[in-house]
Design a protein around this motif. Sequence first.
Motif, PDB file in Angstrom:
ATOM      1  N   ILE A 105       0.838  -1.202   0.000  1.00 56.24           N
ATOM      2  CA  ILE A 105       0.000   0.000   0.000  1.00 56.24           C
ATOM      3  C   ILE A 105       0.871   1.249   0.000  1.00 56.24           C
ATOM      4  O   ILE A 105       0.560   2.235  -0.665  1.00 56.24           O
ATOM      5  CB  ILE A 105      -0.958  -0.010   1.213  1.00 56.24           C
ATOM      6  N   HIS A 111      -4.935  -0.410  -7.143  1.00 55.67           N
ATOM      7  CA  HIS A 111      -5.365  -1.663  -6.518  1.00 55.67           C
ATOM      8  C   HIS A 111      -4.693  -2.844  -7.202  1.00 55.67           C
ATOM      9  O   HIS A 111      -4.246  -3.778  -6.536  1.00 55.67           O
ATOM     10  CB  HIS A 111      -6.884  -1.806  -6.562  1.00 55.67           C
ATOM     11  N   ILE A 114      -1.099  -3.273  -6.160  1.00 55.77           N
ATOM     12  CA  ILE A 114      -1.046  -3.797  -4.789  1.00 55.77           C
ATOM     13  C   ILE A 114      -1.327  -5.303  -4.818  1.00 55.77           C
ATOM     14  O   ILE A 114      -0.635  -6.084  -4.157  1.00 55.77           O
ATOM     15  CB  ILE A 114      -2.032  -3.050  -3.867  1.00 55.77           C
ATOM     16  N   THR A 129      -7.274  -5.625   3.428  1.00 56.23           N
ATOM     17  CA  THR A 129      -7.103  -4.202   3.748  1.00 56.23           C
ATOM     18  C   THR A 129      -8.119  -3.768   4.791  1.00 56.23           C
ATOM     19  O   THR A 129      -7.768  -3.076   5.755  1.00 56.23           O
ATOM     20  CB  THR A 129      -7.215  -3.333   2.473  1.00 56.23           C
ATOM     21  N   SER A 141      -6.052   4.121   3.979  1.00 57.35           N
ATOM     22  CA  SER A 141      -4.728   3.579   3.663  1.00 57.35           C
ATOM     23  C   SER A 141      -3.602   4.558   3.985  1.00 57.35           C
ATOM     24  O   SER A 141      -2.509   4.137   4.369  1.00 57.35           O
ATOM     25  CB  SER A 141      -4.659   3.132   2.201  1.00 57.35           C
TER      26      SER A 141
END
Length: 176
Positions: A105, A111, A114, A129, A141
């Motif tokens: 992150i 996304h 990640i 998450t 985040s």
Amino acid sequence: MTSQPVLPRLTAAAPPPQISKSHRPLAKAYARGLPLARIAREAGLSRSSLARCLAQMREQMHCPPGASRAVLVHALLTHQQVPRPSTPRPDLILTVDEVRLLRAISEHSTHQSICNATGLSSRRRRNATRALLAKTGAVDSTHLVVIGHAMGILRPQDGRPAATPPPAGAAPESTS
């Protein structure tokens, strides 16, 4: 295959990135997670002027254009451009997988990148998450990245993001 972090590795000869002195108060407010409208209002800037300042900070920190807030805050903390946050709960211990997700992150803006960095599917990344947010008490985040720096999991090391060995605050890998 893992995707590359968005923060470049610096050579020993390269000077560490610095933001301009005029950007430091904005960077502190940004790292504290204040809403952009509030930062702009308190700094006496228009939203478009603040957006230009943030773009300049991304460039000064060697982040790609449009890097996520979490990535820019990680760069600011890693390169000691904003004060290190205070340590959160001393009893908070993250697993190796949680540390891997936290690092992803802090280094990746999308996304999908990640997911690639952690080896998780989109749904598992989203669930992991959410669980990490709940466990740490983080609101988003960016706050996770701040907590990671406060715990010492993400830390300045010769101008680079923290690397492989899990620090104190990370649980040892299970052998089961």
